[in-house]
Design a protein around this motif. Structure first.
Motif, PDB file in Angstrom:
ATOM      1  N   ASP A   1       2.407  -6.618 -11.416  1.00 26.64           N
ATOM      2  CA  ASP A   1       1.013  -7.209 -10.498  1.00 26.64           C
ATOM      3  C   ASP A   1       0.204  -5.996  -9.937  1.00 26.64           C
ATOM      4  OD1 ASP A   1       1.828  -9.985 -10.481  1.00 26.64           O
ATOM      5  OD2 ASP A   1       3.324  -9.424  -9.270  1.00 26.64           O
ATOM      6  N   ILE A   2       0.941  -4.690  -9.978  1.00 20.12           N
ATOM      7  CA  ILE A   2       0.207  -3.544  -9.393  1.00 20.12           C
ATOM      8  C   ILE A   2       0.227  -2.306  -9.900  1.00 20.12           C
ATOM      9  CG2 ILE A   2       2.195  -3.127  -7.786  1.00 20.12           C
ATOM     10  CD1 ILE A   2       0.188  -2.810  -5.397  1.00 20.12           C
TER      11      ILE A   2
ATOM     12  N   ILE B   1      -4.676   2.158  -5.711  1.00 17.03           N
ATOM     13  CA  ILE B   1      -4.056   1.021  -5.802  1.00 17.03           C
ATOM     14  C   ILE B   1      -4.693  -0.306  -6.642  1.00 17.03           C
ATOM     15  CG2 ILE B   1      -2.696  -0.863  -4.688  1.00 17.03           C
ATOM     16  CD1 ILE B   1      -2.532   1.034  -2.245  1.00 17.03           C
TER      17      ILE B   1
ATOM     18  N   LEU C   1      -5.049  -3.919  -8.283  1.00 13.88           N
ATOM     19  CA  LEU C   1      -4.293  -5.008  -8.522  1.00 13.88           C
ATOM     20  C   LEU C   1      -4.692  -5.494  -9.859  1.00 13.88           C
ATOM     21  CD1 LEU C   1      -5.258  -6.517  -4.995  1.00 13.88           C
ATOM     22  CD2 LEU C   1      -3.607  -4.833  -5.607  1.00 13.88           C
TER      23      LEU C   1
ATOM     24  N   TYR D   1       3.756  -7.091  -4.670  1.00 12.29           N
ATOM     25  CA  TYR D   1       2.648  -6.311  -3.884  1.00 12.29           C
ATOM     26  C   TYR D   1       3.286  -5.567  -2.609  1.00 12.29           C
ATOM     27  CZ  TYR D   1      -0.580  -9.098  -6.771  1.00 12.29           C
ATOM     28  OH  TYR D   1      -1.230  -9.696  -7.707  1.00 12.29           O
TER      29      TYR D   1
ATOM     30  N   PHE E   1      -7.819  -9.112   1.292  1.00  8.95           N
ATOM     31  CA  PHE E   1      -6.947  -7.930   0.879  1.00  8.95           C
ATOM     32  C   PHE E   1      -6.314  -7.199   2.107  1.00  8.95           C
ATOM     33  CE2 PHE E   1      -9.546  -8.501  -2.847  1.00  8.95           C
ATOM     34  CZ  PHE E   1      -9.042  -9.029  -3.743  1.00  8.95           C
TER      35      PHE E   1
ATOM     36  N   LYS F   1      -3.349  -4.033   3.512  1.00  9.84           N
ATOM     37  CA  LYS F   1      -2.641  -2.558   3.474  1.00  9.84           C
ATOM     38  C   LYS F   1      -2.036  -2.646   4.861  1.00  9.84           C
ATOM     39  CE  LYS F   1      -6.192  -0.758   2.324  1.00  9.84           C
ATOM     40  NZ  LYS F   1      -7.471   0.333   2.255  1.00  9.84           N
TER      41      LYS F   1
ATOM     42  N   TRP G   1       2.760  -3.676   2.438  1.00  9.31           N
ATOM     43  CA  TRP G   1       2.109  -4.855   1.416  1.00  9.31           C
ATOM     44  C   TRP G   1       0.654  -4.193   1.137  1.00  9.31           C
ATOM     45  CZ3 TRP G   1       3.303  -9.035  -0.701  1.00  9.31           C
ATOM     46  CH2 TRP G   1       2.487 -10.167  -1.234  1.00  9.31           C
TER      47      TRP G   1
ATOM     48  N   GLY H   1      -1.996  -5.819  -1.095  1.00 11.33           N
ATOM     49  CA  GLY H   1      -2.192  -6.554  -2.013  1.00 11.33           C
ATOM     50  C   GLY H   1      -3.094  -7.970  -1.331  1.00 11.33           C
TER      51      GLY H   1
ATOM     52  N   TYR I   1       7.362 -12.446   0.753  1.00 11.14           N
ATOM     53  CA  TYR I   1       7.815 -10.875   0.891  1.00 11.14           C
ATOM     54  C   TYR I   1       8.268 -10.972   2.201  1.00 11.14           C
ATOM     55  CZ  TYR I   1       7.746  -6.083   1.028  1.00 11.14           C
ATOM     56  OH  TYR I   1       8.181  -4.649   1.164  1.00 11.14           O
TER      57      TYR I   1
END
Length: 542
Positions: A88-89, A103, A105, A171, A260, A262, A312, A314, A324
């Motif tokens: 995914d990343i 980063i 995605l 993520y 999104f 972070k 995280w 994502g 998660y």
């Protein structure tokens, strides 16, 4: 929602009141969304009590650096070794800065839908230090093992090891920071972990409603289960020097970019946090440093202290974040009516999972809302019909006492009381529907599931405005038709002209709103017309 004249006027008045009241509160209480700061900088860490308070007041300057010189004697890992990929990343590290360089995605496109989504404009620093406002800006020793990258730095008498571990998918990341006392005496340690990035300000949205997410970056903090958002541009260009709080549960802290995020999630029970700003370029960018600290006590020579964090990087997808870490779901800003937005989203998601189209899910959910509120719609229609039948008699009273307004009002109220007519019954059913309207709007404006989700034809993204303005214009036409279908009751010519302008008002307002929201309003209006016609026939036959 029965979109007759009273409904439309009620909506318009509610919009205007909401905007005016928000504007008034924002001017009178500019910090009303912010947590109160403690009065002294010593709340961050007791270690700072013996130092000058100027350390914390230097929020307008960049953090001090260990060294401005890149150490050439430390070998550099290859680009491949500094890149961690999973399904995914893709995360690329910068060894010279000890930071995350990029980063990517893989399953999301950028806003222009031309390439994979990048959620970093500038390097993201996540480091542990032994001093506040002091970063390792030098080449660190780097190691790569599987899905883990380690950076090792020396700071005073501490060897600090940073480990960044990613999984085979998803993520999330595990970050561990270890402070080892390499001196000859015991040392007191207050561990600091910083999450720092130079954040660019995008062009501000022209969204109509205040308080609605517009894609502007924010600092997001969740303290003891309560999330707070601080607009980064407002904070950087404002007078507030720091955002901070003393020792308590810090569930997560980070950067929110609308769809999104972070974020860093401390795994310790209690932490303190401090947010500093620097390198402010008005209207362009600002460097934000989120500091998390914890007093560790004395560490003997050769011993070490470790701190664990989750991270995280994502999408703000409820399902993915909750899988998660359940705390992350609080980063989804659903606003004041979140208690309604959450069940609405659950139902809409179930419909989407069944039919595979978010636009159809919006239409069906709108139909379900109309069914739920049908009893209120019927009550309003019945009240309006009774008022319509009594209108000729009420007009006679107005004509008879036109020169005596007070007497005219008394006789009108007496007449309505004798016939058990309450004009408010036609308006009150609107009020319970307004929270649903705002909750649905917030839901459609916030949920990443609708980002770049196509409907049919020219609507390729339900989260942005209709590129050809077709649906807003159709909404205006249907509202105008509805105005014509509903007979005039007790309005003078001036009022009628004002009411006929409301479709134009709503059309202009909808031009900049998400296509998903316009689809909801268009469906709602069409169903309201059909309901009104049905109720008119049903009431006429009674």
């Amino acid at each position: 929602m029965n979109m007759d004249r009273k409904t439309i006027s009620g909506l318009a008045l509610c919009f205007l009141f909401y905007i005016g009241y928000e504007t008034y509160l924002n001017k009178k209480y500019p910090d009303r969304y912010k947590r109160p700061s403690s009065s002294t900088p010593t709340d961050l860490a007791p270690q700072q009590r013996n130092t000058s308070s100027a350390t914390l007041e230097q929020s307008n300057t960049a953090p001090q650096m260990e060294s401005q010189r890149v150490r050439e004697d430390i070998p550099v890992l290859s680009q491949e070794e500094l890149t961690i990929d999973n399904r995914d990343i893709s995360v690329v590290f910068n060894q010279d800065l000890g930071a995350i360089q990029s980063i990517t995605l893989k399953k999301y496109q950028n806003d222009a839908q031309t390439e994979q989504m990048q959620i970093l404009n500038n390097p993201l620093v996540i480091q542990g230090t032994s001093q506040l406002n002091k970063l390792h800006n030098q080449r660190m020793i780097a190691e790569r093992e599987g899905q883990t990258v380690r950076f090792i730095a020396k700071s005073d008498n501490w060897r600090i090891t940073h480990s960044y571990s990613f999984f085979e998918e998803g993520y999330g990341a595990d970050i561990s920071i270890n402070w080892e006392n390499i001196g000859s005496t015991s040392l007191d340690l207050t561990s600091y972990v910083v999450m720092s990035e130079n954040i660019n300000f995008p062009k501000k949205s022209t969204g109509f409603l205040p308080g609605i997410p517009t894609g502007k970056p924010s600092i997001v903090t969740d303290l003891a289960g309560k999330s707070q958002w601080h607009d980064i541009q407002d904070y950087c260009e404002g007078n507030d020097d720091v955002i901070k709080d003393k020792l308590q549960d810090v569930d997560f802290i980070g950067f929110d970019h609308h769809y999104f995020a972070k974020t860093l999630l401390p795994q310790s029970k209690k932490s303190s946090f401090l947010v500093l700003k620097s390198d402010v370029l008005p209207g362009h960018s600002c460097k934000i440093s989120n500091w998390i600290s914890l007093e560790q006590g004395s560490v003997a020579p050769g011993n070490h202290i470790s701190m664990s964090y989750k991270a995280w990087f994502g999408p703000k997808s409820t399902d993915l974040m909750e899988a998660y870490d359940p705390k992350l779901k609080e980063s989804l800003d659903l606003g004041f009516f979140s208690v309604l937005s959450k069940p609405l989203f659950f139902i809409m998601k179930e419909i989407h999972d069944l039919l595979g189209n978010w636009g159809i899910a919006v239409i069906i959910l709108t139909l379900l809302i109309k069914i739920i509120f049908y009893p209120l719609t019927k009550q309003a229609a019945s009240a309006q019909n009774r008022m319509k039948k009594l209108q000729p008699e009420m007009n006679k009273i107005k004509e008879k006492y036109k020169d005596d307004p007070r007497r005219m009002q008394q006789e009108t109220m007496r007449f309505m009381g004798a016939h058990k007519v309450n004009p408010m019954k036609g308006c009150l059913p609107i009020l319970p529907q307004m929270p649903v309207f705002f909750a649905f709007y917030r839901l459609l404006s916030t949920s990443i599931e609708l980002r770049q989700a196509p409907f049919f034809g020219w609507i390729s993204d339900l989260s942005v405005s209709d590129p050809y303005y077709i649906t807003p214009l159709l909404l205006g036409v249907t509202m105008f038709m509805q105005q014509k279908l509903v007979p005039t009751t007790g309005l003078d010519k001036t009022q009628e002209r004002i009411m006929m302008m409301l479709p134009l008002f709503f059309t202009v307002m909808m031009l900049t709103l998400p296509a998903g929201m316009v689809l909801y309003m268009l469906t709602n209006t069409i169903v309201s017309i059909l309901q009104q016609q049905w109720l008119n026939k049903k009431i006429a036959n009674q």
